[in-house]
Design a protein around this motif. Structure first.
Motif, PDB file in Angstrom:
ATOM      1  N   VAL A  11      81.814  49.591  39.177  1.00 59.79           N
ATOM      2  CA  VAL A  11      80.352  49.685  39.126  1.00 59.79           C
ATOM      3  C   VAL A  11      79.960  50.340  37.814  1.00 59.79           C
ATOM      4  O   VAL A  11      80.317  51.488  37.552  1.00 59.79           O
ATOM      5  N   GLY A  12      79.213  49.612  36.981  1.00 62.84           N
ATOM      6  CA  GLY A  12      78.803  50.143  35.693  1.00 62.84           C
ATOM      7  C   GLY A  12      79.950  50.131  34.694  1.00 62.84           C
ATOM      8  O   GLY A  12      81.095  49.833  35.029  1.00 62.84           O
ATOM      9  N   VAL A  13      79.636  50.484  33.448  1.00 63.35           N
ATOM     10  CA  VAL A  13      80.653  50.457  32.389  1.00 63.35           C
ATOM     11  C   VAL A  13      81.776  51.458  32.652  1.00 63.35           C
ATOM     12  O   VAL A  13      82.963  51.113  32.566  1.00 63.35           O
ATOM     13  N   PRO A  14      81.490  52.733  32.994  1.00 67.26           N
ATOM     14  CA  PRO A  14      82.599  53.656  33.271  1.00 67.26           C
ATOM     15  C   PRO A  14      83.484  53.178  34.422  1.00 67.26           C
ATOM     16  O   PRO A  14      84.714  53.261  34.358  1.00 67.26           O
ATOM     17  N   ARG A  20      82.545  42.164  34.909  1.00 65.59           N
ATOM     18  CA  ARG A  20      81.954  41.054  35.667  1.00 65.59           C
ATOM     19  C   ARG A  20      82.242  41.171  37.166  1.00 65.59           C
ATOM     20  O   ARG A  20      81.585  40.517  37.982  1.00 65.59           O
ATOM     21  N   LEU A  21      83.258  41.955  37.528  1.00 67.76           N
ATOM     22  CA  LEU A  21      83.604  42.074  38.949  1.00 67.76           C
ATOM     23  C   LEU A  21      82.691  43.026  39.700  1.00 67.76           C
ATOM     24  O   LEU A  21      82.574  42.966  40.921  1.00 67.76           O
ATOM     25  N   GLY A  22      82.082  43.963  38.950  1.00 68.04           N
ATOM     26  CA  GLY A  22      81.352  45.040  39.603  1.00 68.04           C
ATOM     27  C   GLY A  22      80.174  44.555  40.432  1.00 68.04           C
ATOM     28  O   GLY A  22      79.431  43.657  40.038  1.00 68.04           O
ATOM     29  N   GLU A  23      80.024  45.162  41.578  1.00 68.39           N
ATOM     30  CA  GLU A  23      78.849  44.880  42.399  1.00 68.39           C
ATOM     31  C   GLU A  23      77.641  45.579  41.803  1.00 68.39           C
ATOM     32  O   GLU A  23      77.760  46.525  41.042  1.00 68.39           O
ATOM     33  N   ARG A  31      81.242  32.169  38.514  1.00 73.08           N
ATOM     34  CA  ARG A  31      81.432  32.712  37.163  1.00 73.08           C
ATOM     35  C   ARG A  31      82.534  33.769  37.155  1.00 73.08           C
ATOM     36  O   ARG A  31      83.323  33.853  36.212  1.00 73.08           O
ATOM     37  N   THR A  32      82.594  34.569  38.216  1.00 70.42           N
ATOM     38  CA  THR A  32      83.646  35.580  38.308  1.00 70.42           C
ATOM     39  C   THR A  32      85.021  34.925  38.371  1.00 70.42           C
ATOM     40  O   THR A  32      85.977  35.375  37.726  1.00 70.42           O
ATOM     41  N   CYS A  33      85.131  33.848  39.142  1.00 67.20           N
ATOM     42  CA  CYS A  33      86.405  33.121  39.210  1.00 67.20           C
ATOM     43  C   CYS A  33      86.791  32.590  37.837  1.00 67.20           C
ATOM     44  O   CYS A  33      87.967  32.630  37.454  1.00 67.20           O
TER      45      CYS A  33
END
Length: 381
Positions: free
Chosen positions: A226-229, A376-379, A348-350
Motif C-alpha cells: 500500500v503506497g510507495v513505502p 501496481r499490486l497495492g490495494e 493490467r496487474t497480470c
C-alpha cells in the motif's frame, strides 16, 4: 515397473516415445534428434531420461536391469545428461558434448545425449549444436528439452522429432503424492492444485511445512503493498522469500555433493586436499554459486507464478465461473480482492507480473523491476 512410471500424466507423449524405442532396431526406425517440450513441471527432463534409459535397455525400459538403473542414476557410460546451472550454455560445454556424441557406444547400440536446458543455447553454441544435429554419427541420439519449440533456432527444431508435454492433470499429480509419498488425499489435492501441475513444487508443498508457509507469505504481498513505502517493502519481502526458498532447495544438494567429492578424494575436509586437486575443488564451489544464482531466479519466478494464480482466481470470481480456484483455501481473500479491484485493473496487474517474469531472464535491474510491480499490486489505501 518401468522407466515410464515416473512420467506423470503424459500418456500420449509416452506412447510416442515407446513406439520409437520399439522400432529402434529397424532401418530408419529411430530419429537421431528429439525435442521434448512442455511447461515447467510437466516432466520434460524425466521423460527425456526415461527415453534415454529405454533406448539402452534390452527390454525397452524395464526399470530393473543395470542399463535402466544406471541411465536413470546418471552413471551409464553411453548416456550423457547436461543440466546447466547457468542462464546460458557455454561454448566449451557444447564442445564437450559434441566430442562425447562422436564416440562409439561402449555397451549398447546408441550414445544418448540429453540437453535439459536447450533453450539456454545462444549464438555460437547453438550453431555448433545445429551442425551436430544436421550430421550426427549413426549411433548418436540427441534429446533436447525446452519449454517451447520457439525457444530454439528454427533450423534446430526443424531437424528434430518433436514431442510435446502438457500440464499434468491435478488428479494425476495428487495420485503420485498419495501413492509414492504417503500424503493424505486432502493434502495431495491441495498441493496438486496449488502447484498448478508442477510435480516438483507439489511434492515440496505436500512434504515441507516451510514451503507452504513461504507460499502463503507470497500471496499476502499484495495486501501489504500500500503506497510507495509499502510497495518498496513488499518488493524486498518478495526477494527475501524467494531467496529463502532457493537456499532451502540447493543447500542439501551442495552438502551432499561436497561430501561425496571429498570422500572420493579420501579426505574429510577441504583443508586436507592435496594441492594438485584444489583447483577442482574451487571449480566445484563456483558451480555451487552459479546454481544458487539460477535457483534464486527460479524461486522468484515461482513466486510470481503464485501471484498470477491469485489474480487468475480473482478474475474467475468476478466472471462467476464455476472453474475450481487454484487458491481455494484463500477464497475469502480472493473475493475481497474481486470486490475492491475492477477487472481491467486485475488484467493490467497480470500483465505487469508477466512482464516482470520476462525481465528475470533479461538481466534487468531486479529491485527496480520488483518495486515497479509491487506498486501496481497495492490495494487502494
Amino acid at each position: 515397473m518401468s522407466v515410464w512410471d515416473a512420467v506423470v500424466g503424459q500418456e500420449r507423449a509416452v506412447a510416442t516415445l515407446r513406439r520409437a524405442v520399439a522400432r529402434r532396431l529397424e532401418p530408419s526406425g529411430l530419429a537421431h534428434a528429439w525435442l521434448v517440450t512442455g511447461p515447467p513441471g510437466s516432466g520434460r527432463s524425466v521423460a527425456a531420461r526415461a527415453f534415454a534409459a529405454a533406448l539402452q535397455c534390452p527390454d525397452d525400459g524395464c526399470g530393473r536391469c543395470p542399463d535402466c538403473i544406471e541411465a536413470l542414476a546418471g552413471s551409464h557410460p553411453d548416456v550423457t545428461v547436461l543440466a546447466t546451472d547457468e542462464m546460458q550454455l557455454r561454448k566449451d560445454v557444447v564442445v564437450q558434448l559434441v566430442r562425447r556424441a562422436a564416440m562409439a557406444p561402449t555397451r549398447g547400440r546408441h550414445v544418448v545425449v540429453v540437453v535439459e536446458d536447450a533453450d539456454r543455447l545462444r549464438d555460437v553454441a547453438a550453431n555448433m549444436l545445429l551442425k551436430e544435429v544436421e550430421e550426427p554419427p549413426p549411433h548418436t541420439v540427441w534429446v533436447l528439452c525446452a519449454p517451447s519449440p520457439d525457444d530454439l533456432l528454427p533450423t534446430i527444431r526443424s531437424r528434430c522429432r518433436q514431442v510435446g508435454l502438457g500440464v499434468p492433470a491435478a488428479d494425476a499429480v495428487a495420485r503420485v503424492l498419495v501413492e509414492q509419498h504417503g500424503v493424505s488425499a486432502a493434502e495431495a489435492a491441495w498441493a496438486a492444485a496449488a502447484s498448478q501441475g508442477h510435480i516438483g513444487v507439489a511434492r515440496r508443498l505436500a512434504l515441507d511445512p516451510d514451503a507452504r508457509r513461504r507460499r502463503r507469505e507470497v500471496l499476502q504481498v499484495p495486501g501489504r503493498a500500500v503506497g510507495v513505502p509499502g510497495a518498496v517493502d513488499a518488493a524486498q519481502e518478495l526477494r527475501e522469500i524467494a531467496t529463502e526458498e532457493s537456499t532451502a532447495a540447493v543447500e542439501a544438494q551442495q552438502e551432499h555433493e561436497n561430501a561425496a567429492w571429498l570422500r572420493a578424494m579420501g579426505v574429510s575436509a577441504p583443508e586436507e586436499l592435496p594441492r594438485q586437486v584444489r583447483a577442482q575443488w574451487r571449480e566445484l564451489q563456483e558451480q555451487h554459486r552459479r546454481r544458487a544464482r539460477r535457483s534464486a531466479t527460479d524461486g522468484l519466478d515461482r513466486a510470481l507464478l503464485d501471484l498470477l494464480s491469485l489474480y487468475r482466481d480473482v478474475l474467475l470470481v468476478q466472471a462467476g465461473a464455476s472453474v475450481p480456484l487454484v487458491n481455494a483455501d484463500l477464497r475469502a481473500d480472493v473475493e475481497r480482492l474481486a470486490r475492491r479491484t475492477p477487472p481491467a485493473d486485475v488484467l493490467r496487474t497480470c500483465d505487469v507480473i508477466t512482464t516482470t517474469r520476462r525481465r528475470l531472464t533479461q538481466n534487468a535491474a531486479l529491485p527496480l523491476a520488483l518495486e515497479g510491480m509491487t506498486l501496481r499490486l497495492g490495494e487502494p489505501a
